[in-house]
Design a protein around this motif. Structure first.
Motif, PDB file in Angstrom:
ATOM      1  N   ARG A 100       6.387  -2.661  -2.920  1.00 20.50           N
ATOM      2  CA  ARG A 100       7.638  -2.172  -3.538  1.00 20.50           C
ATOM      3  C   ARG A 100       7.341  -0.973  -4.430  1.00 20.50           C
ATOM      4  N   ALA A 101       6.213  -1.042  -5.187  1.00 19.20           N
ATOM      5  CA  ALA A 101       5.883   0.067  -6.098  1.00 19.20           C
ATOM      6  C   ALA A 101       5.551   1.327  -5.299  1.00 19.20           C
ATOM      7  N   ALA A 102       4.884   1.158  -4.154  1.00 19.95           N
ATOM      8  CA  ALA A 102       4.472   2.320  -3.348  1.00 19.95           C
ATOM      9  C   ALA A 102       5.611   2.802  -2.448  1.00 19.95           C
ATOM     10  N   GLY A 103       6.586   1.930  -2.199  1.00 21.53           N
ATOM     11  CA  GLY A 103       7.670   2.285  -1.261  1.00 21.53           C
ATOM     12  C   GLY A 103       7.252   1.935   0.145  1.00 21.53           C
ATOM     13  N   CYS A 104       6.165   2.566   0.609  1.00 23.13           N
ATOM     14  CA  CYS A 104       5.587   2.167   1.902  1.00 23.13           C
ATOM     15  C   CYS A 104       4.112   2.569   1.876  1.00 23.13           C
ATOM     16  N   PHE A 105       3.349   2.047   2.843  1.00 23.82           N
ATOM     17  CA  PHE A 105       1.903   2.299   2.851  1.00 23.82           C
ATOM     18  C   PHE A 105       1.578   3.425   3.831  1.00 23.82           C
ATOM     19  N   THR A 106       0.408   4.037   3.647  1.00 21.12           N
ATOM     20  CA  THR A 106      -0.079   5.011   4.632  1.00 21.12           C
ATOM     21  C   THR A 106      -0.443   4.240   5.904  1.00 21.12           C
ATOM     22  N   GLU A 107      -0.608   4.990   7.015  1.00 21.43           N
ATOM     23  CA  GLU A 107      -0.959   4.324   8.272  1.00 21.43           C
ATOM     24  C   GLU A 107      -2.342   3.700   8.171  1.00 21.43           C
ATOM     25  N   ARG A 108      -3.227   4.305   7.365  1.00 24.01           N
ATOM     26  CA  ARG A 108      -4.591   3.771   7.189  1.00 24.01           C
ATOM     27  C   ARG A 108      -4.514   2.417   6.472  1.00 24.01           C
ATOM     28  N   THR A 109      -3.736   2.357   5.398  1.00 23.37           N
ATOM     29  CA  THR A 109      -3.604   1.105   4.635  1.00 23.37           C
ATOM     30  C   THR A 109      -2.908   0.039   5.484  1.00 23.37           C
ATOM     31  N   ALA A 115      -5.022  -5.294  10.683  1.00 26.21           N
ATOM     32  CA  ALA A 115      -6.280  -5.715  11.333  1.00 26.21           C
ATOM     33  C   ALA A 115      -6.868  -6.931  10.611  1.00 26.21           C
ATOM     34  N   SER A 116      -6.841  -6.896   9.264  1.00 26.47           N
ATOM     35  CA  SER A 116      -7.371  -8.039   8.490  1.00 26.47           C
ATOM     36  C   SER A 116      -6.562  -9.300   8.776  1.00 26.47           C
ATOM     37  N   LEU A 117      -5.239  -9.157   8.814  1.00 20.95           N
ATOM     38  CA  LEU A 117      -4.371 -10.327   9.049  1.00 20.95           C
ATOM     39  C   LEU A 117      -4.567 -10.853  10.467  1.00 20.95           C
ATOM     40  N   ALA A 118      -4.739  -9.943  11.431  1.00 20.77           N
ATOM     41  CA  ALA A 118      -4.964 -10.390  12.821  1.00 20.77           C
ATOM     42  C   ALA A 118      -6.270 -11.177  12.899  1.00 20.77           C
ATOM     43  N   LYS A 263      -8.048   3.502  15.426  1.00 20.57           N
ATOM     44  CA  LYS A 263      -8.073   4.844  14.827  1.00 20.57           C
ATOM     45  C   LYS A 263      -7.899   4.779  13.309  1.00 20.57           C
ATOM     46  N   ASN A 264      -7.121   3.823  12.799  1.00 21.32           N
ATOM     47  CA  ASN A 264      -6.711   3.861  11.382  1.00 21.32           C
ATOM     48  C   ASN A 264      -7.297   2.773  10.492  1.00 21.32           C
ATOM     49  N   ALA A 265      -7.696   1.632  11.053  1.00 22.15           N
ATOM     50  CA  ALA A 265      -8.099   0.512  10.175  1.00 22.15           C
ATOM     51  C   ALA A 265      -9.489   0.746   9.588  1.00 22.15           C
ATOM     52  N   GLU A 266      -9.606   0.474   8.289  1.00 20.73           N
ATOM     53  CA  GLU A 266     -10.900   0.535   7.585  1.00 20.73           C
ATOM     54  C   GLU A 266     -11.724  -0.695   7.979  1.00 20.73           C
ATOM     55  N   PRO A 267     -12.928  -0.532   8.533  1.00 22.68           N
ATOM     56  CA  PRO A 267     -13.725  -1.708   8.922  1.00 22.68           C
ATOM     57  C   PRO A 267     -13.986  -2.661   7.749  1.00 22.68           C
ATOM     58  N   SER A 268     -14.091  -2.109   6.530  1.00 25.78           N
ATOM     59  CA  SER A 268     -14.418  -2.968   5.376  1.00 25.78           C
ATOM     60  C   SER A 268     -13.202  -3.805   4.951  1.00 25.78           C
ATOM     61  N   GLY A 269     -12.023  -3.445   5.434  1.00 23.86           N
ATOM     62  CA  GLY A 269     -10.816  -4.178   5.022  1.00 23.86           C
ATOM     63  C   GLY A 269     -10.285  -3.703   3.678  1.00 23.86           C
ATOM     64  N   SER A 270     -10.982  -2.718   3.082  1.00 20.18           N
ATOM     65  CA  SER A 270     -10.558  -2.253   1.753  1.00 20.18           C
ATOM     66  C   SER A 270     -10.161  -0.782   1.829  1.00 20.18           C
ATOM     67  N   CYS A 271      -9.050  -0.473   1.117  1.00 15.29           N
ATOM     68  CA  CYS A 271      -8.518   0.894   1.186  1.00 15.29           C
ATOM     69  C   CYS A 271      -8.358   1.522  -0.184  1.00 15.29           C
ATOM     70  N   ILE A 272      -8.951   0.910  -1.211  1.00 17.26           N
ATOM     71  CA  ILE A 272      -8.642   1.487  -2.542  1.00 17.26           C
ATOM     72  C   ILE A 272      -9.359   2.829  -2.646  1.00 17.26           C
TER      73      ILE A 272
END
Ligand SMILES: CC[C@@H](NC(=O)c1cc2[nH]nc(NC(=O)c3ccc(N4CCN(C)CC4)cc3)c2s1)c1ccccc1
Length: 281
Positions: A100-109, A115-118, A263-272
């Motif tokens: 909600r604070a971000a409005g929406c996430f980037t495609e990478r996030t 990917a993590s949830l899958a 193409k977009n998911a971070e293998p580490s699962g972290s996007c900070i």
């Protein structure tokens, strides 16, 4: 020997959240200094809502799961008036507030979370567990920004046939609304809803009236706004998950192999962002 835990083993910190049946507090285990979240549920409430079997199933299911994207239930204990679950502490809080604070996430996030949830759901399904209530309110973020599925209150072993409609209806799959036998594929549908909501900021079938939402879901009345601008690969993944026939939805394995995820998911699962990591170091 299994130690009998009690509240006196913990220093209770600030109140960090609550749901229908309990409150969650930050706490530190005195011996180890380990920081946890204590979910305190009052037995009186359990009696009133006849919730024992529910809670027993939540404990038994969550305690049996051990995956980086599933919030750990380390142990539990009870005294005269309370049942206490000792849960992993997710230090960045509820995902829906971040969304909600971000409005929406980037495609990478968004792709990293999907990917993590899958991965987490593939693990749960291998253990015959269907969560059935994956929604932003039940997703948390740990200190590294990794997503954690929490609150297995509505989870079930695969043979469960309970059909009570629960919580927000935006995430319900058509077969749950039409009270057909539902199986693991409800979680795949929900992943499509979440992916859409991560990218557009609200779920795809939202409507002012509940009946309109239900109608839009059973009709799979899916449209993609022109803003924010979202890649065609992302729309392709969403369109392959929000499919009425549950047997035709993309499998969790195929989600992880989808071009948009690759193409977009971070293998580490972290996007900070890097600078945030420096701050916490
Ligand atoms: C998912 C709902 C479920 N919750 C749990 O089980 C929960 C388990 C668990 N572990 N860690 C949590 N962390 C937090 O709740 C939290 C919230 C806000 C935070 N911040 C605010 C923003 N700030 C910038 C950073 C710190 C940090 C941690 C929660 S909630 C539940 C279900 C029933 C009853 C109560 C709770």
């Amino acid at each position: 020997a299994r130690q009998e835990w009690s509240m006196s083993d913990f220093e209770i910190g600030r109140y960090i959240g609550e749901g229908k049946f309990g409150k969650v507090y930050l706490a530190r285990e005195k011996q180890s200094g380990y920081v946890v979240a204590l979910k305190v549920i009052y037995k009186a409430k359990l009696e009133k809502y006849r919730f024992h079997s529910h809670l027993r199933r939540e404990i038994e299911i969550q305690h049996s799961l051990n995956h980086p994207n599933v919030l750990r239930l380390f142990t539990w204990f009870h005294d005269e008036e309370r049942v206490v679950l000792v849960l992993e502490y997710a230090a960045r809080g509820e995902l829906y507030k971040v969304l909600r604070a971000a409005g929406c996430f980037t495609e990478r996030t968004a792709a990293t979370y999907v990917a993590s949830l899958a991965g987490a759901l593939a693990y749960c399904h291998k253990k015959q567990v269907i969560h059935r209530d994956i929604k932003p309110e039940n997703l948390l973020l740990d200190i590294e920004g990794r997503i954690k599925i929490a609150d297995f209150g509505w989870a079930a072993r695969s043979n469960a046939k309970r059909h009570t409609l629960c919580g927000t209806i935006d995430y319900l799959a058509p077969e749950m609304i039409e009270k057909k036998a539902h199986d693991y594929a409800v979680d795949n549908w929900t992943l499509g809803i979440l992916c859409y909501e991560f990218l557009y900021g609200s779920p795809p079938f939202e409507a002012d009236e509940q009946d309109d939402t239900l109608r839009r879901i059973v009709r799979v009345d899916l449209t993609f706004p022109s803003t924010p601008c979202v890649s065609s690969e992302a729309k392709d993944l969403i369109s392959k998950l929000l499919v009425k026939d549950s047997s035709k939805r993309l499998s969790l394995e195929d989600i992880m192999k989808h071009p948009w995820i690759k193409k977009n998911a971070e293998p580490s699962g972290s996007c900070i962002k890097q600078r945030e990591v420096k701050k916490t170091k």
